[in-house]
Write an enzyme that holds these catalytic residues in place. Structure first.
Site, PDB file in Angstrom:
ATOM      1  N   GLY A 160       0.631  -1.327   0.035  1.00 58.57           N
ATOM      2  CA  GLY A 160       0.004   0.016   0.189  1.00 58.57           C
ATOM      3  C   GLY A 160       0.738   1.199  -0.003  1.00 58.57           C
ATOM      4  N   ALA A 161       2.040   1.105  -0.699  1.00 57.67           N
ATOM      5  CA  ALA A 161       2.987   2.142  -0.591  1.00 57.67           C
ATOM      6  C   ALA A 161       2.522   3.516  -1.172  1.00 57.67           C
ATOM      7  CB  ALA A 161       4.308   1.956  -1.199  1.00 57.67           C
ATOM      8  N   GLY A 189       1.261   4.817   3.804  1.00 57.91           N
ATOM      9  CA  GLY A 189       2.826   4.412   3.337  1.00 57.91           C
ATOM     10  C   GLY A 189       3.662   5.625   3.209  1.00 57.91           C
ATOM     11  N   ARG A 237     -14.061  -1.087   2.929  1.00 58.06           N
ATOM     12  CA  ARG A 237     -15.585  -1.442   2.945  1.00 58.06           C
ATOM     13  C   ARG A 237     -15.799  -0.406   2.014  1.00 58.06           C
ATOM     14  NH1 ARG A 237     -19.627  -4.266   6.480  1.00 58.06           N
ATOM     15  NH2 ARG A 237     -18.113  -4.525   8.045  1.00 58.06           N
ATOM     16  N   ARG A 291     -20.242  -7.904   5.597  1.00 59.15           N
ATOM     17  CA  ARG A 291     -18.857  -8.205   6.185  1.00 59.15           C
ATOM     18  C   ARG A 291     -18.621  -9.218   5.393  1.00 59.15           C
ATOM     19  NH1 ARG A 291     -18.401  -9.723  12.421  1.00 59.15           N
ATOM     20  NH2 ARG A 291     -19.945 -11.550  11.816  1.00 59.15           N
ATOM     21  N   ASN A 333     -10.666  -9.193   1.217  1.00 56.71           N
ATOM     22  CA  ASN A 333      -9.325  -8.889   1.931  1.00 56.71           C
ATOM     23  C   ASN A 333      -8.734 -10.337   2.170  1.00 56.71           C
ATOM     24  OD1 ASN A 333      -8.724  -6.215   2.989  1.00 56.71           O
ATOM     25  ND2 ASN A 333     -10.929  -6.392   3.542  1.00 56.71           N
ATOM     26  N   VAL A 342      -1.699  -3.591   9.213  1.00 57.96           N
ATOM     27  CA  VAL A 342      -2.438  -2.217   9.382  1.00 57.96           C
ATOM     28  C   VAL A 342      -3.908  -2.227   8.885  1.00 57.96           C
ATOM     29  CG1 VAL A 342      -2.436   0.120   9.317  1.00 57.96           C
ATOM     30  CG2 VAL A 342       0.030  -1.026   9.838  1.00 57.96           C
ATOM     31  N   ASP A 362      -4.614   2.475  18.818  1.00 57.15           N
ATOM     32  CA  ASP A 362      -5.596   2.732  19.856  1.00 57.15           C
ATOM     33  C   ASP A 362      -4.957   3.274  21.324  1.00 57.15           C
ATOM     34  OD1 ASP A 362      -7.740   1.892  17.773  1.00 57.15           O
ATOM     35  OD2 ASP A 362      -6.669   0.152  17.980  1.00 57.15           O
ATOM     36  N   HIS A 395      -9.335  -4.078  16.932  1.00 56.40           N
ATOM     37  CA  HIS A 395      -9.186  -2.842  16.289  1.00 56.40           C
ATOM     38  C   HIS A 395     -10.626  -2.322  15.542  1.00 56.40           C
ATOM     39  CE1 HIS A 395      -8.091   1.025  14.578  1.00 56.40           C
ATOM     40  NE2 HIS A 395      -8.299   0.454  13.471  1.00 56.40           N
TER      41      HIS A 395
HETATM   42  P1  NAX Z   1      -5.200   4.496   1.211  1.00 56.77           P
HETATM   43  O1  NAX Z   1      -6.325   4.125   0.396  1.00 56.77           O
HETATM   44  O2  NAX Z   1      -4.695   6.111   1.043  1.00 56.77           O
HETATM   45  O3  NAX Z   1      -4.073   3.541   0.727  1.00 56.77           O
HETATM   46  C1  NAX Z   1      -3.945   2.063   0.563  1.00 56.77           C
HETATM   47  C2  NAX Z   1      -3.035   1.950  -0.575  1.00 56.77           C
HETATM   48  O4  NAX Z   1      -3.164   0.373  -0.529  1.00 56.77           O
HETATM   49  C3  NAX Z   1      -3.503   2.124  -1.911  1.00 56.77           C
HETATM   50  O5  NAX Z   1      -2.421   2.916  -2.488  1.00 56.77           O
HETATM   51  C4  NAX Z   1      -3.966   0.907  -2.483  1.00 56.77           C
HETATM   52  O6  NAX Z   1      -3.891   1.153  -3.977  1.00 56.77           O
HETATM   53  C5  NAX Z   1      -3.066  -0.194  -1.788  1.00 56.77           C
HETATM   54  N1  NAX Z   1      -3.450  -1.364  -2.012  1.00 56.77           N
HETATM   55  C6  NAX Z   1      -4.856  -1.788  -2.200  1.00 56.77           C
HETATM   56  N2  NAX Z   1      -4.589  -3.303  -2.046  1.00 56.77           N
HETATM   57  C7  NAX Z   1      -3.299  -3.543  -2.088  1.00 56.77           C
HETATM   58  C8  NAX Z   1      -2.789  -4.880  -2.492  1.00 56.77           C
HETATM   59  N3  NAX Z   1      -3.457  -5.890  -2.355  1.00 56.77           N
HETATM   60  N4  NAX Z   1      -1.433  -4.762  -2.381  1.00 56.77           N
HETATM   61  C9  NAX Z   1      -0.630  -3.763  -2.187  1.00 56.77           C
HETATM   62  N5  NAX Z   1      -1.322  -2.424  -2.178  1.00 56.77           N
HETATM   63  C10 NAX Z   1      -2.707  -2.456  -2.216  1.00 56.77           C
HETATM   64  O7  NAX Z   1      -5.381   4.034   2.636  1.00 56.77           O
HETATM   65  P2  NAX Z   1      -4.556   4.333   3.997  1.00 56.77           P
HETATM   66  O8  NAX Z   1      -5.150   5.463   4.786  1.00 56.77           O
HETATM   67  O9  NAX Z   1      -3.148   4.330   3.670  1.00 56.77           O
HETATM   68  O10 NAX Z   1      -4.952   3.177   4.995  1.00 56.77           O
HETATM   69  C11 NAX Z   1      -4.549   1.768   4.605  1.00 56.77           C
HETATM   70  C12 NAX Z   1      -5.170   0.807   5.901  1.00 56.77           C
HETATM   71  O11 NAX Z   1      -4.869   1.219   6.902  1.00 56.77           O
HETATM   72  C13 NAX Z   1      -6.762   0.903   5.366  1.00 56.77           C
HETATM   73  O12 NAX Z   1      -7.249  -0.616   5.681  1.00 56.77           O
HETATM   74  C14 NAX Z   1      -7.110   1.401   6.843  1.00 56.77           C
HETATM   75  O13 NAX Z   1      -8.670   1.199   7.013  1.00 56.77           O
HETATM   76  C15 NAX Z   1      -6.238   0.876   7.938  1.00 56.77           C
HETATM   77  N6  NAX Z   1      -6.069   1.730   8.905  1.00 56.77           N
HETATM   78  C16 NAX Z   1      -5.928   1.064  10.197  1.00 56.77           C
HETATM   79  C17 NAX Z   1      -5.463   1.413  11.426  1.00 56.77           C
HETATM   80  C18 NAX Z   1      -5.180   0.759  12.326  1.00 56.77           C
HETATM   81  O14 NAX Z   1      -5.195   1.283  13.606  1.00 56.77           O
HETATM   82  N7  NAX Z   1      -5.211  -0.532  12.490  1.00 56.77           N
HETATM   83  C19 NAX Z   1      -5.534   2.818  11.285  1.00 56.77           C
HETATM   84  C20 NAX Z   1      -5.641   3.715  10.222  1.00 56.77           C
HETATM   85  C21 NAX Z   1      -6.266   3.269   9.088  1.00 56.77           C
HETATM   86  O15 NAX Z   1      -7.571   3.378   8.965  1.00 56.77           O
END
Ligand code: NAX
Length: 329
Positions: A12-13, A18, A93, A99, A106, A130, A160, A188
């Site tokens: 997700g870089a 990222g 989502r 769900r 995923n 993450v 959190d 989470h």
């Molecule tokens: P973004 O939508 O800005 O970035 C996600 C990136 O992942 C996109 O560039 C997308 O192309 C890429 N991606 C999607 N599928 C992929 C795959 N199979 N392989 C490689 N890359 C892939 O999201 P962002 O704000 O960076 O959040 C990323 C994730 O973190 C989300 O699922 C979000 O819900 C989750 N979070 C988790 C948190 C936690 O505490 N556990 C808090 C922050 C965040 O909400």
């Protein structure tokens, strides 16, 4: 400086977490000022150009610790030789998605990534998930990596935990360094339980000084809903604080926690009656490079009910991914 760079894979870089994480990792915030890093970035084709832009900016920082940056769309290549993995990219989502649909989508990401880690990563691999639903995505990846010890797969609840500290310090009008003994239990998600039972403020029990209605009502809601509060206020979801927490988690795992425990989502060993195998958040310390769940905390009835509610949600997700064939029955 260490001659051998450490290989770090981040998925997700091209996304906002990222972007907030990579420059800090390359500048030494994760492994210190003497350790060089080799970055391997994984994106889907739609995110590739954004990741390439990040790589250009990383070059423009001329970081002394940055050995190289490579970008992949194939997980097998991206995890080659990795000893640290940040699994950030996930399927969000979208409207109308049930769900089961979310878990299925995923599973299509974290199953193959787990297999790629199994087959290509370094034997010392440490993984933090993450991307949401983080706990269950970690579970899926872990089950798809049968040769990797399960405890190498963790999920992020450090954000959190950090939120729980920050919000309490603000309420008590003390510096965050005065806060100790907080645990975030469970998932989470909105069911997470930020537990103040063992917390102290300036070495005094927090529950002795706080309004009990706030500590066991508004506080819990505030921490659990902080993600939504950020979206409403900032206009987009937490990015810098999420990246910071992921780096905190991985740095402490590798280098050891200071005196205080933290909160980590990891495969349960049955501690505190939380069913073995599910990826739940616990109080944990990192000792000699491994997470150890803090044992022996008393859990009162209020806490027991809260923990159970979150664990039940995790069990439902566990059963759902089993029914979908994403992990072995
Ligand atoms: P973004 O939508 O800005 O970035 C996600 C990136 O992942 C996109 O560039 C997308 O192309 C890429 N991606 C999607 N599928 C992929 C795959 N199979 N392989 C490689 N890359 C892939 O999201 P962002 O704000 O960076 O959040 C990323 C994730 O973190 C989300 O699922 C979000 O819900 C989750 N979070 C988790 C948190 C936690 O505490 N556990 C808090 C922050 C965040 O909400």
């Amino acid at each position: 400086m260490s001659a051998q760079p450490v290989t770090i894979t981040l998925t997700g870089a091209g996304g906002q977490i990222g972007y907030a994480a990579l420059f800090r990792i390359a500048s030494g915030a994760l492994l210190g000022s003497q350790q060089s890093v080799r970055l391997r970035l994984l994106e889907v084709p739609q995110g590739l150009q954004a990741a390439e832009g990040v790589a250009l900016e990383l070059t423009d920082c001329a970081f002394p610790l940055l050995h190289s940056v490579d970008i992949f769309t194939d997980p097998n290549a991206a995890f080659e030789g990795a000893s640290v993995a940040f699994l950030v990219g996930a399927r969000p989502r979208t409207a109308g998605m049930e769900r089961a649909d979310l878990l299925q989508a995923n599973g299509g990401i974290f199953g193959p990534q787990g297999r790629a880690i199994n087959d290509h990563a370094d034997d010392n691999i440490r993984v933090i998930v993450v991307g949401n639903p983080a706990n269950t995505n970690a579970l899926i990846a872990q089950h798809n990596a049968p040769d990797v010890p399960p405890e190498r797969f963790t999920a992020l609840t450090r954000l959190d935990h950090n939120r729980a500290i920050g919000i309490l310090a603000q309420e008590a009008r003390v510096h965050v360094s005065e806060i100790n003994g907080i645990t975030v239990w469970g998932n989470h998600s909105a069911t997470q339980y930020p537990d103040l039972s063992h917390a102290t403020i300036s070495n005094a029990p927090a529950l002795d000084t706080l309004d009990p209605l706030w500590a066991r009502g508004e506080y819990i809601r505030r921490v659990a809903q902080r993600g939504a509060e950020i979206i409403n206020t900032r206009g987009s979801s937490s990015a810098a604080s999420a990246a910071n927490a992921a780096i905190d988690h991985m740095r402490d795992w590798i280098s050891g926690t200071p005196q205080r425990w933290t909160s980590v989502a990891l495969p349960s060993d049955g501690s505190y009656g939380i069913p073995e195998g599910i990826v739940s958040s616990f109080p944990a310390r990192s000792v000699d490079g491994s997470w150890k769940i803090v044992q022996g905390l008393t859990i009162d009835l209020f806490s027991r009910e809260r923990i159970e509610a979150s664990v039940n949600e995790l069990l439902e997700e566990h059963n759902a991914v089993k029914a979908l064939g994403l992990i072995p029955a």
